[in-house]
Design a protein around this motif. Structure first.
Motif, short mmCIF file in Angstrom:
data_model
loop_
_atom_site.label_atom_id
_atom_site.label_comp_id
_atom_site.label_asym_id
_atom_site.label_seq_id
_atom_site.Cartn_x
_atom_site.Cartn_y
_atom_site.Cartn_z
N ILE A 14 11.85 -0.82 61.08
CA ILE A 14 12.62 0.40 60.79
C ILE A 14 14.12 0.22 61.03
CG2 ILE A 14 12.88 2.84 61.38
CD1 ILE A 14 10.17 2.28 60.19
N ALA A 15 14.91 0.68 60.06
CA ALA A 15 16.36 0.71 60.23
C ALA A 15 16.82 2.16 60.43
CB ALA A 15 17.05 0.09 59.02
N GLN A 16 16.58 3.04 59.45
CA GLN A 16 17.03 4.43 59.58
C GLN A 16 15.98 5.35 58.97
OE1 GLN A 16 21.21 5.17 58.40
NE2 GLN A 16 21.10 3.26 57.24
N MET A 17 15.96 6.60 59.46
CA MET A 17 15.13 7.61 58.78
C MET A 17 15.74 8.98 58.91
SD MET A 17 11.80 7.64 61.23
CE MET A 17 11.91 6.29 62.37
N THR A 18 15.35 9.86 57.98
CA THR A 18 15.84 11.24 58.04
C THR A 18 14.85 12.06 58.85
OG1 THR A 18 14.58 11.79 56.06
CG2 THR A 18 16.85 11.09 55.73
N PHE A 19 15.33 13.09 59.52
CA PHE A 19 14.48 14.05 60.23
C PHE A 19 13.33 13.37 60.98
CE2 PHE A 19 16.09 16.04 56.33
CZ PHE A 19 16.87 17.03 56.87
N GLU A 20 13.67 12.52 61.92
CA GLU A 20 12.66 11.69 62.58
C GLU A 20 11.47 12.48 63.14
OE1 GLU A 20 14.26 8.52 64.84
OE2 GLU A 20 12.36 8.10 65.85
N ASP A 21 11.76 13.59 63.83
CA ASP A 21 10.65 14.34 64.45
C ASP A 21 9.71 14.90 63.40
OD1 ASP A 21 11.86 13.74 66.78
OD2 ASP A 21 12.79 15.73 67.06
N GLU A 22 10.32 15.48 62.35
CA GLU A 22 9.50 16.02 61.25
C GLU A 22 8.67 14.94 60.58
OE1 GLU A 22 11.11 18.43 58.02
OE2 GLU A 22 12.64 19.15 59.42
N LEU A 23 9.28 13.77 60.42
CA LEU A 23 8.57 12.67 59.75
C LEU A 23 7.39 12.19 60.61
CD1 LEU A 23 8.25 10.76 57.37
CD2 LEU A 23 10.01 9.28 58.33
N TYR A 24 7.59 12.17 61.94
CA TYR A 24 6.48 11.83 62.83
C TYR A 24 5.31 12.79 62.59
CZ TYR A 24 7.81 8.06 65.98
OH TYR A 24 8.08 6.82 66.49
N GLU A 25 5.63 14.08 62.50
CA GLU A 25 4.58 15.09 62.27
C GLU A 25 3.91 14.86 60.94
OE1 GLU A 25 4.15 16.37 65.55
OE2 GLU A 25 2.95 17.48 64.07
N GLN A 26 4.75 14.67 59.90
CA GLN A 26 4.24 14.47 58.55
C GLN A 26 3.23 13.33 58.49
OE1 GLN A 26 4.85 16.03 55.43
NE2 GLN A 26 3.26 14.60 54.75
N LEU A 27 3.55 12.23 59.18
CA LEU A 27 2.72 11.03 59.07
C LEU A 27 1.48 11.07 59.98
CD1 LEU A 27 5.45 8.27 58.60
CD2 LEU A 27 3.88 9.19 56.88
N LYS A 28 1.28 12.22 60.62
CA LYS A 28 0.01 12.39 61.33
C LYS A 28 -1.09 12.73 60.33
CE LYS A 28 1.92 13.41 65.85
NZ LYS A 28 2.45 14.47 66.72
N SER A 29 -0.72 13.18 59.12
CA SER A 29 -1.70 13.39 58.05
C SER A 29 -1.43 12.39 56.94
CB SER A 29 -1.59 14.79 57.46
OG SER A 29 -1.00 15.67 58.34
N PRO A 30 -2.47 12.06 56.15
CA PRO A 30 -2.28 11.10 55.05
C PRO A 30 -1.16 11.57 54.13
CG PRO A 30 -4.60 11.65 55.32
CD PRO A 30 -3.85 12.56 56.25
N THR A 31 -0.25 10.68 53.84
CA THR A 31 0.96 11.03 53.10
C THR A 31 1.16 10.05 51.96
OG1 THR A 31 2.01 11.94 55.09
CG2 THR A 31 3.49 11.21 53.34
N THR A 32 1.52 10.58 50.80
CA THR A 32 1.86 9.71 49.67
C THR A 32 3.34 9.36 49.74
OG1 THR A 32 0.15 10.74 48.31
CG2 THR A 32 1.88 9.54 47.16
#
Ligand code: TYR
Length: 409
Positions: A14-32
């Motif tokens: 990983i280098a950078q990401m947007t909205f890290e906390d939200e993305l952590y939540e998002q990736l707790k469910s299967p994501t396309t």
């Protein structure tokens, strides 16, 4: 189970990401999610391999990758980080490249039951209507903001500047994200860190137009410990296509990485568990060679399959370790006609890919870097003579690491 972002972080992706906390939540469910590849050549190269490995990790963690072929975006050409305008490619070349890259992709991800998808943005970008597109998408972008984007910096500083054609690239890539959101519910774009501004454009566009969550996450580029791009060889890029870079040369590249880069490469380029990566990475002196062998074997296996990895390892042993047969060593076959016409060692160095050009070959000979059957060649005009050809041909070597067997048919 460990969170996929923690796995990717731990392995150094990983280098950078947007909205890290939200993305952590998002990736707790299967994501396309998607990663785009522009078909600017007929093969992927090692630079593409980091995103591909990350996609494979994501897929193993239950997410659905979309590999997007840039059959539309390659018509424009991404200026990100480039100092010169790219050569414009014809539609035929682009389409042919897409076919080659698609085939390579199928090795790395599981495409059964739509667990991963391959799409081509030529399907939607090539038919856009300029005025509709500008009203719908162009209106969402601020030129002021675009001009400050990192991806144009290199070009703004050059005399030739940035063409309007390439300036629109970011809009095309951003539109892809919106399209994939509509088609497949795609929520995340991933890619190399040089893609950060393009990817932000897409995530912002989905958020603005659809009022839905959308994310961008970039990967580290594959650099050596002192900051140089990895995968550059004397013969050019390190390709994933076995014709463009032989499995043996591919294996040798990893077998010869710097001690300081071994651990990072094991983490990024193989699936070995991290405790094994740390153990191998901590080896010192002569022992680190064992770690390099594991690295070379594992990466070659993933890219070229187990048989090729075994062959390459055996060939390397034959040259360095003694024993095993020479039959797996890279070989240049020369017809006796060709040989009668031009048997110069400099020519063989070029034809075998060990040197870039005749002048490079002569220079290498002058610098005492070339040998035939372990006898140094000092005359740049020397020719390969019949009596140097043993039963297995002649062994041409350049430096410590370049080998090729010359066989006259
Ligand atoms: N711009 C990316 C690159 O040059 C490729 C790409 C193309 C990524 C289209 C995303 C996309 O939607 O590597």
């Amino acid at each position: 189970m460990e969170h996929i972002l923690d796995i990717l972080k731990e392995r150094g992706f990983i280098a950078q990401m947007t909205f890290e906390d939200e993305l952590y939540e998002q990736l707790k469910s299967p994501t396309t999610f998607y990663v785009g590849f522009d078909p600017t050549a007929d093969s992927l190269h090692i630079g593409h391999y980091i995103p591909i490995m990350a996609m494979a990790h994501m897929q193993r963690a239950g997410h659905r990758p979309i590999a997007l072929m840039g059959g539309g975006t390659a018509m424009i050409g991404d200026p990100s980080g480039k100092t010169d305008m790219r050569k414009m490619l014809t539609v035929e070349t682009i389409d042919q490249n897409v076919e080659c890259i698609k085939k390579q992709m199928s090795r790395f991800l599981d495409f059964s039951d739509n667990k991963a998808l391959i799409v081509n943005n030529g399907d939607w970008l090539r038919h856009l209507n300029f005025i509709d597109f500008m009203r719908d998408i162009g209106s969402q972008f601020s030129v002021n903001r675009m001009l400050t984007a990192e991806c144009y910096k290199a070009r703004m500083a050059t005399e030739n500047g940035l063409s309007f054609l390439e300036f629109t690239y970011m809009l095309m890539q951003s539109y892809d994200f919106l399209e994939l959101f509509h088609r497949y519910g795609c929520r995340l774009e991933m890619g190399g860190n040089d893609q950060w501004s393009n990817m932000l454009g897409g995530a912002d566009l989905v958020r603005k137009k659809e009022n839905e969550k959308a994310f961008a996450c970039t990967f580290q580029l594959l650099l050596t410990h002192d900051g140089r791009k990895m995968g550059k060889t004397e013969a050019g890029a390190l390709w994933l296509d076995p014709v463009k870079t032989s499995p043996y040369n591919f294996y040798q590249y990893w077998r010869n990485v710097d001690d300081k880069d071994v651990e990072k490469c094991l983490a990024l380029l193989t699936f070995l568990p991290m405790d094994e990566v740390h153990r191998l990475g901590a080896l010192k002196d002569a022992e680190i060679n064992e770690a390099k062998k594991v690295l070379a074997y594992e990466v070659t296996k993933l890219v070229h399959g187990e048989d090729e990895a075994r062959n390459a390892a055996a060939a390397a042993e034959a040259l360095f370790g003694g024993g095993a047969s020479a039959s797996n060593v890279p070989t240049l076959e020369v017809t006796s006609d060709e040989w009668t016409q031009d048997a110069r060692i400099s020519t063989l160095l070029v034809r075998s890919g060990l040197c870039k050009s005749q002048s490079d070959a002569r220079k290498q000979i002058e610098q005492n870097a070339v040998s035939v059957n372990d006898v140094k060649i000092t005359d740049p005009a020397a020719v390969l003579s019949k009596d140097q050809l043993g039963e297995d041909g002649a062994m041409l070597k350049k430096g410590k690491k370049g080998f090729c067997r010359i066989v006259v048919l």
